[in-house]
Enzyme design. Structure first.
Site, PDB file in Angstrom:
ATOM      1  N   TYR A  71       0.844  -1.202   0.000  1.00  0.00           N
ATOM      2  CA  TYR A  71       0.000   0.000   0.000  1.00  0.00           C
ATOM      3  C   TYR A  71       0.881   1.254   0.000  1.00  0.00           C
ATOM      4  O   TYR A  71       0.660   2.181  -0.790  1.00  0.00           O
ATOM      5  CB  TYR A  71      -0.926  -0.020   1.217  1.00  0.00           C
ATOM      6  CG  TYR A  71      -1.683   1.252   1.424  1.00  0.00           C
ATOM      7  CD1 TYR A  71      -2.709   1.626   0.550  1.00  0.00           C
ATOM      8  CD2 TYR A  71      -1.380   2.105   2.483  1.00  0.00           C
ATOM      9  CE1 TYR A  71      -3.403   2.812   0.733  1.00  0.00           C
ATOM     10  CE2 TYR A  71      -2.072   3.285   2.668  1.00  0.00           C
ATOM     11  CZ  TYR A  71      -3.077   3.633   1.797  1.00  0.00           C
ATOM     12  OH  TYR A  71      -3.769   4.804   1.967  1.00  0.00           O
ATOM     13  N   GLU A  79     -11.896   5.115   4.612  1.00  0.00           N
ATOM     14  CA  GLU A  79     -11.446   6.000   5.699  1.00  0.00           C
ATOM     15  C   GLU A  79     -12.526   6.125   6.769  1.00  0.00           C
ATOM     16  O   GLU A  79     -12.222   6.144   7.963  1.00  0.00           O
ATOM     17  CB  GLU A  79     -11.074   7.389   5.165  1.00  0.00           C
ATOM     18  CG  GLU A  79      -9.886   7.421   4.236  1.00  0.00           C
ATOM     19  CD  GLU A  79      -8.547   7.178   4.889  1.00  0.00           C
ATOM     20  OE1 GLU A  79      -8.460   7.105   6.126  1.00  0.00           O
ATOM     21  OE2 GLU A  79      -7.562   7.063   4.145  1.00  0.00           O
ATOM     22  N   TRP A 118      -5.381   1.457  10.298  1.00  0.00           N
ATOM     23  CA  TRP A 118      -5.545   1.409   8.846  1.00  0.00           C
ATOM     24  C   TRP A 118      -5.237   0.018   8.307  1.00  0.00           C
ATOM     25  O   TRP A 118      -5.872  -0.438   7.361  1.00  0.00           O
ATOM     26  CB  TRP A 118      -4.675   2.479   8.198  1.00  0.00           C
ATOM     27  CG  TRP A 118      -4.838   2.570   6.714  1.00  0.00           C
ATOM     28  CD1 TRP A 118      -3.872   2.398   5.778  1.00  0.00           C
ATOM     29  CD2 TRP A 118      -6.029   2.837   5.967  1.00  0.00           C
ATOM     30  NE1 TRP A 118      -4.383   2.548   4.506  1.00  0.00           N
ATOM     31  CE2 TRP A 118      -5.721   2.825   4.599  1.00  0.00           C
ATOM     32  CE3 TRP A 118      -7.361   3.096   6.344  1.00  0.00           C
ATOM     33  CZ2 TRP A 118      -6.655   3.050   3.593  1.00  0.00           C
ATOM     34  CZ3 TRP A 118      -8.297   3.316   5.339  1.00  0.00           C
ATOM     35  CH2 TRP A 118      -7.945   3.289   3.984  1.00  0.00           C
TER      36      TRP A 118
END
Length: 195
Positions: free
Chosen positions: A24, A46, A54
């Protein structure tokens, strides 16, 4: 602090050694996004991340894609009670009623913005005068959690009916979609992600 990895590659230290996180970091984080679909996907993710790490959301990303109709805002905007019940039973995603409801509400608001303004991505880029903010941080502890642009974006998106769009969430969204380049200057991605 940037972290040295295999060979001479130096990455931002927050991504650690997890292959999902490093992929990522190396391929997506900070890359300027000008596509409405990708902007919407990150908005959903989000919002789901609020209060969680995350990496948790990244590991559930494919499950989210499947559960939320490939992040198609037109389909999500029509989700009803049966869809909410299905999502609450889906162990692959974060089963939080408020976050699920927010995803549906945000799809509806997203479609209104596209109809009124032509492009959601262009609308968000307007908060940074259509130019990527390129920061030159040397240490992770220098990176802020919010900015005046994320504050303004949050206020406007809330006014337009979006949910789970606080300034901290939106600053993370700005980082993810490259409105802000917060790669450390020592990271191999800093210069690559500059627009």
């Amino acid at each position: 602090m940037a972290k040295k990895k295999s060979g001479d590659i130096v990455r931002c230290g927050w991504c650690g050694d997890d292959p999902v996180y490093t992929a990522y970091h190396d391929e997506e984080w900070g890359v300027p996004v000008r596509d409405d679909g990708r902007m919407f996907e990150f908005l959903i993710l989000e919002g789901a991340q609020a209060g969680l790490s995350w990496i948790t959301i990244l590991r559930k990303r494919e499950a989210y894609r499947n559960a939320f109709a490939g992040f198609d805002p037109e389909k999500i905007a029509r989700f009803g009670d049966a869809d909410v019940a299905r999502l609450l039973g889906d162990a692959g995603i974060v089963r939080n009623r408020l976050k699920i409801a927010a995803a549906i509400t945000n799809a509806q608001a997203f479609l209104r913005v596209v109809e009124e303004k032509g492009s959601f991505a262009d609308f968000l880029w307007g908060f940074v005068d259509n130019r990527q903010v390129v920061n030159r941080w040397k240490r992770l502890d220098q990176i802020p959690a919010t900015s005046p642009a994320s504050d303004a974006m949050s206020k406007e998106l809330k006014r337009l009916g979006f949910k789970f769009v606080g300034s901290t969430i939106l600053y993370a969204h700005m980082q993810a979609t490259g409105l802000v380049n917060d790669h450390l200057v020592s990271c191999f991605r800093h210069g690559v992600c500059c627009e």
